[in-house]
Enzyme design. Structure first.
Site, PDB file in Angstrom:
ATOM      1  N   HIS A  16     -21.847  -7.827  30.580  1.00 24.05           N
ATOM      2  CA  HIS A  16     -21.560  -8.148  29.184  1.00 24.05           C
ATOM      3  C   HIS A  16     -21.238  -6.904  28.361  1.00 24.05           C
ATOM      4  O   HIS A  16     -20.716  -7.019  27.256  1.00 24.05           O
ATOM      5  CB  HIS A  16     -22.702  -8.962  28.557  1.00 24.05           C
ATOM      6  CG  HIS A  16     -23.913  -8.192  28.171  1.00 24.05           C
ATOM      7  ND1 HIS A  16     -25.058  -8.173  28.929  1.00 24.05           N
ATOM      8  CD2 HIS A  16     -24.184  -7.447  27.080  1.00 24.05           C
ATOM      9  CE1 HIS A  16     -25.974  -7.452  28.322  1.00 24.05           C
ATOM     10  NE2 HIS A  16     -25.469  -6.990  27.207  1.00 24.05           N
ATOM     11  N   ASP A  23     -24.816 -10.431  35.748  1.00 29.01           N
ATOM     12  CA  ASP A  23     -24.629  -9.541  34.595  1.00 29.01           C
ATOM     13  C   ASP A  23     -24.638  -8.068  34.996  1.00 29.01           C
ATOM     14  O   ASP A  23     -25.296  -7.245  34.373  1.00 29.01           O
ATOM     15  CB  ASP A  23     -25.676  -9.803  33.509  1.00 29.01           C
ATOM     16  CG  ASP A  23     -25.219  -9.279  32.150  1.00 29.01           C
ATOM     17  OD1 ASP A  23     -24.112  -8.708  32.074  1.00 29.01           O
ATOM     18  OD2 ASP A  23     -25.967  -9.417  31.169  1.00 29.01           O
ATOM     19  N   GLY A  42     -27.044  -2.124  22.429  1.00 26.64           N
ATOM     20  CA  GLY A  42     -26.572  -0.812  22.866  1.00 26.64           C
ATOM     21  C   GLY A  42     -27.392  -0.253  24.006  1.00 26.64           C
ATOM     22  O   GLY A  42     -26.932   0.603  24.755  1.00 26.64           O
ATOM     23  N   ASN A  43     -28.646  -0.721  24.155  1.00 23.86           N
ATOM     24  CA  ASN A  43     -29.462  -0.325  25.306  1.00 23.86           C
ATOM     25  C   ASN A  43     -28.966  -0.963  26.597  1.00 23.86           C
ATOM     26  O   ASN A  43     -29.250  -0.477  27.688  1.00 23.86           O
ATOM     27  CB  ASN A  43     -30.923  -0.739  25.114  1.00 23.86           C
ATOM     28  CG  ASN A  43     -31.787   0.325  24.476  1.00 23.86           C
ATOM     29  OD1 ASN A  43     -32.369   0.107  23.425  1.00 23.86           O
ATOM     30  ND2 ASN A  43     -31.860   1.489  25.102  1.00 23.86           N
ATOM     31  N   SER A  44     -28.252  -2.077  26.485  1.00 28.63           N
ATOM     32  CA  SER A  44     -27.793  -2.786  27.676  1.00 28.63           C
ATOM     33  C   SER A  44     -27.034  -1.854  28.612  1.00 28.63           C
ATOM     34  O   SER A  44     -26.154  -1.101  28.194  1.00 28.63           O
ATOM     35  CB  SER A  44     -26.865  -3.936  27.279  1.00 28.63           C
ATOM     36  OG  SER A  44     -27.597  -5.024  26.813  1.00 28.63           O
ATOM     37  N   GLY A  63     -26.494 -13.516  47.679  1.00 28.93           N
ATOM     38  CA  GLY A  63     -27.896 -13.831  47.901  1.00 28.93           C
ATOM     39  C   GLY A  63     -28.427 -14.880  46.935  1.00 28.93           C
ATOM     40  O   GLY A  63     -29.626 -15.159  46.896  1.00 28.93           O
TER      41      GLY A  63
END
Length: 357
Positions: free
Chosen positions: A95, A126, A207-209, A267
């Site tokens: 994202h 993600d 913004g930490n993503s 998986g």
């Protein structure tokens, strides 16, 4: 750019410790007969040394890892990433990259902005990998830890670019492991259901993503991805509840993308259907209707067909597409499960050998 799962809100009241209030000291308890005795000089010195040692470890971890955490500019959005190897591969969230193909990457040392290109994105987990067009000298890959060694109570640091503030560090603990959470598909989220997530109290903000969740051995143990929100307060952030993709899944996806240009073995279990949530007479979610079942796929092979409404996977109730994904999140391809469904008003069951996403 972060999409966030909904969480209920627990209200807490914090009362300041006023002058004259009773506090518990290391050297003694608190009574109503007067102040507790002061800690002995030796005890005070030991506490100071312990605090200094912990502070030194924090500083050491930050020196070791922060140069491997980058800021990624993707169109109008900003996120974070981790240098995965010395060839310029950077792992981040799907994202974060969105639909973009090229990116501006800023390293922690504050040097010139570097250009990068998308290798591949895997929205189902993600995760994504981008690669620097030109690899600068001295680029430092992060060290990745072991998911099996992550324990509740471990001190962790979250590193990234929250709100565009590059090279920021927050601190917390591992609050829980093995969480299954679902992203919103709005606001740039992938809508993925993510299993085995690491829950942390370290502050996770937009913004930490794509950044790094790090233990005190300077090892990346996860990629911060979600911060819980409170829908009763207009989806405001719920402080102290964040989630990171475990390092085992990061490695699995990143290694396949780097080697093959795509994920070849997810998986992740699947019924091999497309479906939609249906509601009952009171307009409450009541199951997942099969819109189509892939030819030769798990559901079709078990006799399920378009129009059937799935209500349970094993002993887990299914009411929505999200709950169906969550019910399958801990299962594996090839595993056999019992699917309960309704067909023309009659309840039926089928043994389904699960396929793979």
């Amino acid at each position: 750019m972060d999409s966030t799962p909904s969480r209920s809100r627990v209200r807490r009241s914090l009362t300041p410790l006023a002058a004259g209030a009773c506090a518990i000291a290391l050297a003694g308890g608190c009574t109503g007969r007067g102040p507790a005795p002061a800690a002995a000089p030796a005890q005070q010195a030991a506490v100071s040394r312990a605090a200094g040692d912990l502070e030194d470890r924090y500083r050491s971890v930050i020196r070791d890892v922060l140069p491997s955490v980058v800021q990624i500019g993707a169109g109008d959005g900003l996120g974070s990433g981790i240098v995965y190897d010395d060839k310029g591969h950077i792992v981040t969230n799907a994202h974060v990259v969105g639909s973009e193909k090229t990116f501006d990457v800023s390293v922690a040392t504050g040097e010139k902005v570097l250009k990068a290109s998308l290798v591949s994105s895997y929205p189902e987990q993600d995760l994504a990998v981008v690669k620097l067009d030109d690899v600068p000298d001295g680029l430092r890959a992060a060290e990745f830890g072991d998911t099996d060694e992550v324990e509740v109570g471990q001190i962790v640091l979250a590193m990234g670019s929250p709100l565009g503030l590059s090279s920021s560090v927050t601190q917390g603990i591992v609050s829980a492991v093995g969480r299954t959470v679902s992203e919103s598909s709005s606001g740039g989220g992938t809508g993925a259901t993510l299993a085995d997530m690491v829950q942390t109290s370290a502050a996770i903000n937009p913004g930490n993503s794509g950044g790094a969740l790090v233990n005190l051995d300077s090892e990346v143990i996860g990629i911060p991805t979600l911060a819980a929100t409170d829908p009763q307060l207009g989806d405001s952030a719920a402080p102290g509840i964040g989630f990171a993709i475990p390092v085992s899944m990061v490695r699995t996806v990143a290694d396949q993308i780097i080697e093959s240009g795509k994920v070849t073995d997810s998986g992740r279990a699947a019924l091999d259907i497309t479906g939609r949530t249906v509601v009952d007479d009171d307009y409450r979610p009541a199951g997942v209707a099969i819109v189509s079942a892939r030819k030769g796929g798990a559901a079709e092979e078990a006799g399920l067909r378009s129009g059937d409404i799935i209500t349970r996977i094993g002993g887990t109730r299914v009411t929505t597409i999200t709950s169906l994904s969550e019910a399958l999140a801990d299962d594996e391809p090839g595993q056999k499960v019992t699917v309960t469904y309704t067909r023309q008003g009659a309840s039926k069951t089928a043994g389904v050998t699960l396929g793979e996403i």
